[in-house]
Write a protein that holds these residues in place. Structure first.
Motif, PDB file in Angstrom:
ATOM      1  N   ASP A 124      23.540 -22.567 -22.205  1.00 59.63           N
ATOM      2  CA  ASP A 124      22.311 -21.930 -22.677  1.00 59.63           C
ATOM      3  C   ASP A 124      22.264 -20.518 -22.096  1.00 59.63           C
ATOM      4  OD1 ASP A 124      19.858 -21.245 -23.616  1.00 59.63           O
ATOM      5  OD2 ASP A 124      18.778 -22.942 -22.758  1.00 59.63           O
ATOM      6  N   TYR A 126      21.028 -17.707 -23.117  1.00 58.59           N
ATOM      7  CA  TYR A 126      19.791 -16.934 -23.182  1.00 58.59           C
ATOM      8  C   TYR A 126      18.701 -17.467 -22.249  1.00 58.59           C
ATOM      9  CZ  TYR A 126      22.067 -15.128 -27.359  1.00 58.59           C
ATOM     10  OH  TYR A 126      22.960 -14.553 -28.228  1.00 58.59           O
ATOM     11  N   GLY A 127      18.783 -18.728 -21.891  1.00 54.08           N
ATOM     12  CA  GLY A 127      17.767 -19.291 -21.005  1.00 54.08           C
ATOM     13  C   GLY A 127      18.369 -20.246 -20.006  1.00 54.08           C
ATOM     14  N   ALA A 178      16.929 -10.391 -19.024  1.00 54.86           N
ATOM     15  CA  ALA A 178      17.146 -11.021 -20.319  1.00 54.86           C
ATOM     16  C   ALA A 178      18.558 -10.750 -20.809  1.00 54.86           C
ATOM     17  CB  ALA A 178      16.134 -10.507 -21.338  1.00 54.86           C
ATOM     18  N   VAL A 179      19.164 -11.749 -21.460  1.00 57.28           N
ATOM     19  CA  VAL A 179      20.475 -11.582 -22.087  1.00 57.28           C
ATOM     20  C   VAL A 179      20.248 -11.283 -23.567  1.00 57.28           C
ATOM     21  CG1 VAL A 179      22.658 -12.702 -22.659  1.00 57.28           C
ATOM     22  CG2 VAL A 179      21.565 -13.144 -20.450  1.00 57.28           C
ATOM     23  N   ILE A 180      20.666 -10.097 -24.001  1.00 57.02           N
ATOM     24  CA  ILE A 180      20.457  -9.679 -25.391  1.00 57.02           C
ATOM     25  C   ILE A 180      21.830  -9.465 -26.018  1.00 57.02           C
ATOM     26  CG2 ILE A 180      19.266  -8.048 -26.909  1.00 57.02           C
ATOM     27  CD1 ILE A 180      17.477  -7.338 -24.527  1.00 57.02           C
ATOM     28  N   TRP A 181      22.389 -10.552 -26.566  1.00 59.97           N
ATOM     29  CA  TRP A 181      23.757 -10.526 -27.073  1.00 59.97           C
ATOM     30  C   TRP A 181      23.807 -10.993 -28.517  1.00 59.97           C
ATOM     31  CZ3 TRP A 181      27.011 -13.285 -22.731  1.00 59.97           C
ATOM     32  CH2 TRP A 181      27.170 -12.401 -21.655  1.00 59.97           C
ATOM     33  N   LEU A 186      28.553 -13.894 -27.112  1.00 60.88           N
ATOM     34  CA  LEU A 186      28.259 -15.271 -26.716  1.00 60.88           C
ATOM     35  C   LEU A 186      29.535 -16.102 -26.721  1.00 60.88           C
ATOM     36  CD1 LEU A 186      26.168 -17.527 -26.130  1.00 60.88           C
ATOM     37  CD2 LEU A 186      25.947 -17.796 -28.601  1.00 60.88           C
ATOM     38  N   PRO A 210      22.326 -24.854 -25.673  1.00 60.49           N
ATOM     39  CA  PRO A 210      21.045 -24.182 -25.944  1.00 60.49           C
ATOM     40  C   PRO A 210      20.242 -24.990 -26.951  1.00 60.49           C
ATOM     41  CG  PRO A 210      22.817 -23.096 -27.107  1.00 60.49           C
ATOM     42  CD  PRO A 210      23.467 -24.116 -26.228  1.00 60.49           C
TER      43      PRO A 210
END
Length: 345
Positions: A124, A126-127, A178-181, A186, A210
């Motif tokens: 996961d 992004y989180g 924050a991951v902004i991909w 990914l 995720p």
């Protein structure tokens, strides 16, 4: 038919208490004589040995000595990408907020509790919440290794907590970052977590997926032959609607669905919804985990592994889920077509 052959047939016909298939179908009968029967348990996460022994003795009609040994079976899922991992299990859900990461960590610690060597990978990106749940901090080191052909390669060293090897994007970024991909980045991160990490020899690698039905499952299905997937959901209908989508996703990308876990069972969300939905979908029900404050408190404190330090109803229910997961993997391995043996003349 000789007496020993008759005993062997009776033992092969005994139903295994976890998955309901015969011991013969599961390949668990190693040998059988009039005095001794030897059973090969396909996982160390086997808590019904006494029940199995009683069933075998009842089938043969005597006080035969039943001996059990353990040999963890697997699909050697990591061989394709150079990993020495017997089984890779994805834990997913159709939506967030159902406790998927907590169940992932609990399964990893539960299998370790039974004596398996286990890794836990947080996919996961992004989180990432696995580091917090298990109380792990730090940044993985990169070490250099010499290959047999003289090349120098670099390998990421997973963070280790309580004998559990961990990889997570949470180790690479600050807690508030924050991951902004997009998709390609990914895919690259997941590839590094799997292919470039020094996992060592593992019986099980648990992957915390995720939420939702994004492209992570597709990436993993193309990268390695996963042993199976576990679907986590809560009992209420709104969660079950999304769980059905998760089942469809895993089936679409050809990842076997091992079964469904009902999490947060109790007064707030109800009971039995996931069990009924599993029956409707024709997949195994792996067990339920009560909505109790103990799990929430341990997760908040980063001590989810302590769930098994005390003998409580909650720890027993989670361990039962672990046993069911491990046996479903073993059943799938037993059912897989055997590769033919080529004799070179």
């Amino acid at each position: 038919m000789s007496a020993e052959s008759a005993i062997l047939e009776k033992v092969r016909g005994v139903s295994e208490p976890y998955v309901g298939k015969t011991l013969g179908a599961l390949g668990m009968v190693e040998s059988a004589t009039e005095s001794t029967i030897t059973i090969s348990l396909p996982t160390c996460a086997y808590a019904r040995q006494a029940e199995l022994t009683a069933a075998i003795q009842a089938a043969v009609g005597g006080s035969v000595d039943v001996q059990c040994k353990t040999e963890i079976v697997g699909k050697n899922a990591g061989r394709k990408i150079g990993l020495n991992v017997k089984n890779i299990i994805a834990v997913g859900s159709g939506k967030g907020g159902v406790g998927k990461s907590t169940v992932s960590a609990s399964i990893a610690y539960g299998l370790k509790h039974y004596g398996a060597t286990v890794g836990l990978m947080d996919a996961d990106v992004y989180g990432p919440s696995i580091p917090h749940l298990v109380g792990a901090k730090g940044q993985p080191e990169v070490k250099q290794y010499q290959t047999n052909d003289g090349r120098t390669i670099e390998r990421i060293q997973p963070i280790e907590v309580d004998g559990l090897k961990l990889m997570s994007m949470g180790f690479m970024i600050s807690e508030d970052q924050a991951v902004i991909w997009r998709g390609p980045m990914l895919h690259k991160a997941l590839s590094q977590f799997l292919q470039q990490s020094e996992w060592g020899e593992l019986d099980y690698l648990i992957i915390d997926m995720p939420p939702g039905t994004g492209d992570v499952a597709l990436t993993l299905s193309q990268m390695v032959p996963l042993s199976g997937s576990v679907i986590v959901c809560t009992p209420q209908q709104v969660a079950l609607l999304d769980a059905v989508k998760a089942v469809s996703m895993f089936r679409t990308v050809k990842i076997p669905v091992l079964g469904m876990v009902e999490n947060m069972t109790g007064e707030i969300f109800g009971r039995g919804g996931a069990k009924q939905k599993a029956a409707d979908l024709g997949i195994p029900f792996l067990g339920e985990v009560e909505a109790v404050s103990q799990i929430r408190e341990l997760g908040d404190a980063g001590k989810i592994g302590d769930l098994f330090a005390a003998d409580t109803p909650t720890s027993k229910s989670v361990l039962d889920v672990c046993c069911n997961v491990a046996m479903q993997v073993a059943a799938d391995v037993a059912a897989a077509p055997k590769m033919p043996t080529l004799e070179i003349l």
